[in-house]
Design a protein around this motif. Structure first.
Motif, PDB file in Angstrom:
ATOM      1  N   GLN A  67      -5.268   6.655 -14.873  1.00 35.73           N
ATOM      2  CA  GLN A  67      -6.257   6.940 -14.093  1.00 35.73           C
ATOM      3  C   GLN A  67      -7.716   5.242 -14.488  1.00 35.73           C
ATOM      4  N   ARG A  68      -6.685   4.318 -14.552  1.00 41.31           N
ATOM      5  CA  ARG A  68      -7.399   2.956 -15.308  1.00 41.31           C
ATOM      6  C   ARG A  68      -7.898   2.468 -14.194  1.00 41.31           C
ATOM      7  N   ALA A  69      -7.486   2.358 -12.659  1.00 43.28           N
ATOM      8  CA  ALA A  69      -7.299   1.442 -11.503  1.00 43.28           C
ATOM      9  C   ALA A  69      -8.315   2.165 -10.507  1.00 43.28           C
ATOM     10  N   ALA A  70      -9.491   1.236 -10.301  1.00 45.73           N
ATOM     11  CA  ALA A  70      -9.737   1.831  -8.915  1.00 45.73           C
ATOM     12  C   ALA A  70     -10.441   0.306  -7.980  1.00 45.73           C
ATOM     13  N   LEU A  71      -9.918   1.494  -6.495  1.00 47.61           N
ATOM     14  CA  LEU A  71     -10.315   0.070  -5.162  1.00 47.61           C
ATOM     15  C   LEU A  71     -11.701   0.258  -5.148  1.00 47.61           C
ATOM     16  N   CYS A  72     -12.192  -1.153  -5.576  1.00 51.29           N
ATOM     17  CA  CYS A  72     -13.684  -1.913  -5.106  1.00 51.29           C
ATOM     18  C   CYS A  72     -13.691  -1.922  -3.888  1.00 51.29           C
ATOM     19  N   GLU A  73     -13.635  -3.007  -3.275  1.00 48.91           N
ATOM     20  CA  GLU A  73     -13.328  -3.045  -1.918  1.00 48.91           C
ATOM     21  C   GLU A  73     -12.514  -3.653  -1.118  1.00 48.91           C
ATOM     22  N   PRO A  74     -12.557  -4.081  -0.835  1.00 50.11           N
ATOM     23  CA  PRO A  74     -12.879  -3.677   1.095  1.00 50.11           C
ATOM     24  C   PRO A  74     -11.989  -2.143   1.310  1.00 50.11           C
ATOM     25  N   THR A  75     -12.360  -1.458   1.454  1.00 55.49           N
ATOM     26  CA  THR A  75     -11.362   0.235   2.092  1.00 55.49           C
ATOM     27  C   THR A  75     -11.041  -0.514   3.764  1.00 55.49           C
ATOM     28  N   ALA A  76     -11.537  -1.410   4.088  1.00 62.04           N
ATOM     29  CA  ALA A  76     -10.785  -1.517   5.826  1.00 62.04           C
ATOM     30  C   ALA A  76     -10.956  -3.258   5.831  1.00 62.04           C
ATOM     31  N   GLN A  77      -9.670  -3.881   6.086  1.00 60.11           N
ATOM     32  CA  GLN A  77      -9.774  -5.219   6.503  1.00 60.11           C
ATOM     33  C   GLN A  77     -10.969  -5.831   7.216  1.00 60.11           C
ATOM     34  N   GLU A  78     -10.880  -7.050   7.173  1.00 56.25           N
ATOM     35  CA  GLU A  78     -12.520  -7.216   9.055  1.00 56.25           C
ATOM     36  C   GLU A  78     -10.645  -7.664   9.552  1.00 56.25           C
ATOM     37  N   PRO A  79     -10.852  -7.416  10.964  1.00 54.84           N
ATOM     38  CA  PRO A  79      -9.705  -7.532  11.898  1.00 54.84           C
ATOM     39  C   PRO A  79      -9.572  -8.679  12.348  1.00 54.84           C
ATOM     40  N   PRO A  80      -8.054  -9.887  12.971  1.00 54.71           N
ATOM     41  CA  PRO A  80      -7.926 -10.432  12.978  1.00 54.71           C
ATOM     42  C   PRO A  80      -8.515 -11.347  14.410  1.00 54.71           C
ATOM     43  N   GLN A  81      -8.072 -12.669  14.430  1.00 55.89           N
ATOM     44  CA  GLN A  81      -8.836 -13.942  15.384  1.00 55.89           C
ATOM     45  C   GLN A  81      -7.843 -13.682  16.588  1.00 55.89           C
ATOM     46  N   ILE A  82      -7.829 -13.926  17.481  1.00 61.77           N
ATOM     47  CA  ILE A  82      -6.589 -14.554  18.289  1.00 61.77           C
ATOM     48  C   ILE A  82      -8.049 -15.670  18.869  1.00 61.77           C
TER      49      ILE A  82
END
Length: 272
Positions: free
Chosen positions: A217-232
């Motif tokens: 119960q110790r850890a929680a994801l703060c950010e980001p829930t979604a990553q920015e898309p790669p750039q081609i």
């Protein structure tokens, strides 16, 4: 899944397929490049009383390539090369200090990027789905797909890494890494490098930890829930020379302990 818009690249003249065989360099065509990062958030595993583990979503890249008939007795390998050009990886332990995985030469600005090869098949990221070798002369078109994926799955100690105590004191994890990934053709005889496509991507995460809470119960994801898309990229980047040779990032990284008071300590030295 974040799907970056498909890119259609044609190098050379389409009619060349029906003409007499040309050199590999003049005729290779990149038909399509796709790059994405999975849409699932970073997952956290507290099953161990010794370490916290987390698994980030996968970065994925693939390319469809066509090589018309090759006239000469030349051999080329086409595939993916990757280099890390920025790394912040801090694990804080309340008021005690923090541990930090670091790439000293990159950190100090001595190099622009460092190879992220598998450590065996330099300079390639890997040697299974990641590469394909074409040896001429050939009489027919050669079509193939090369693909790769990458993610992080580290372990972080609950207790201060330079202490014999296993008392949980980990309070947060911060990670921010950036990469350049190249689709490349390299001549087996001359070593000539043709950069066919460049992709940039980044992985970030921030995990808050309450060491006072029960395990699980110790850890929680703060950010980001979604990553920015790669750039081609529309214009290719050159590959820094050191991104093609040893050492790779895994062998060059060092784990430091940076106390709030006192001098930094090397916990795990670089392998190379």
């Amino acid at each position: 899944m974040f799907l970056w818009p498909r890119v259609l690249l044609v190098m050379g003249c389409i009619q060349s397929i029906r003409c007499k065989p040309k050199s590999f360099r003049d005729s290779i065509m990149v038909l399509e490049v796709n790059s994405s990062i999975d849409s699932n958030p970073t997952s956290i595993d507290e099953s161990s009383s010794v370490v916290l583990r987390y698994r980030t979503p996968y970065f994925r890249a693939s390319a469809r390539v066509l090589v018309p008939p090759v006239a000469g007795k030349e051999s080329w390998t086409v595939g993916w090369i990757q280099a890390c050009n920025h790394m912040e990886f801090y694990n804080k332990y309340g008021s005690k200090g923090m541990s930090s995985w670091e790439l000293p030469d990159l950190r100090d600005g001595k190099i622009q990027a460092i190879s992220d090869s598998d450590g065996v098949n330099y300079p390639w990221y890997g040697n299974t789905t990641e590469t394909c070798t074409i040896t001429g002369p050939t009489k027919k078109d050669t079509r193939f797909t090369v693909s790769m994926n990458d993610n992080f799955y580290p372990s972080v100690t609950w207790g201060v890494p330079v202490s014999d105590s296993s008392v949980p004191q980990l309070s947060s994890i911060w990670r921010d890494q950036s990469f350049s990934t190249w689709l490349v053709a390299i001549s087996q005889s001359t070593g000539e490098v043709l950069v066919l496509q460049t992709v940039r991507w980044r992985m970030r995460l921030h995990i808050a930890v309450d060491p006072e809470k029960p395990l699980g119960q110790r850890a929680a994801l703060c950010e980001p829930t979604a990553q920015e898309p790669p750039q081609i990229l529309g214009k290719n980047e050159a590959i820094p020379a050191n991104a093609l040779v040893k050492p790779n990032a895994n062998d060059a990284q060092v784990l430091m302990w940076r106390p709030r008071v006192g001098e930094p300590v090397v916990v795990i030295p670089p392998k190379h």
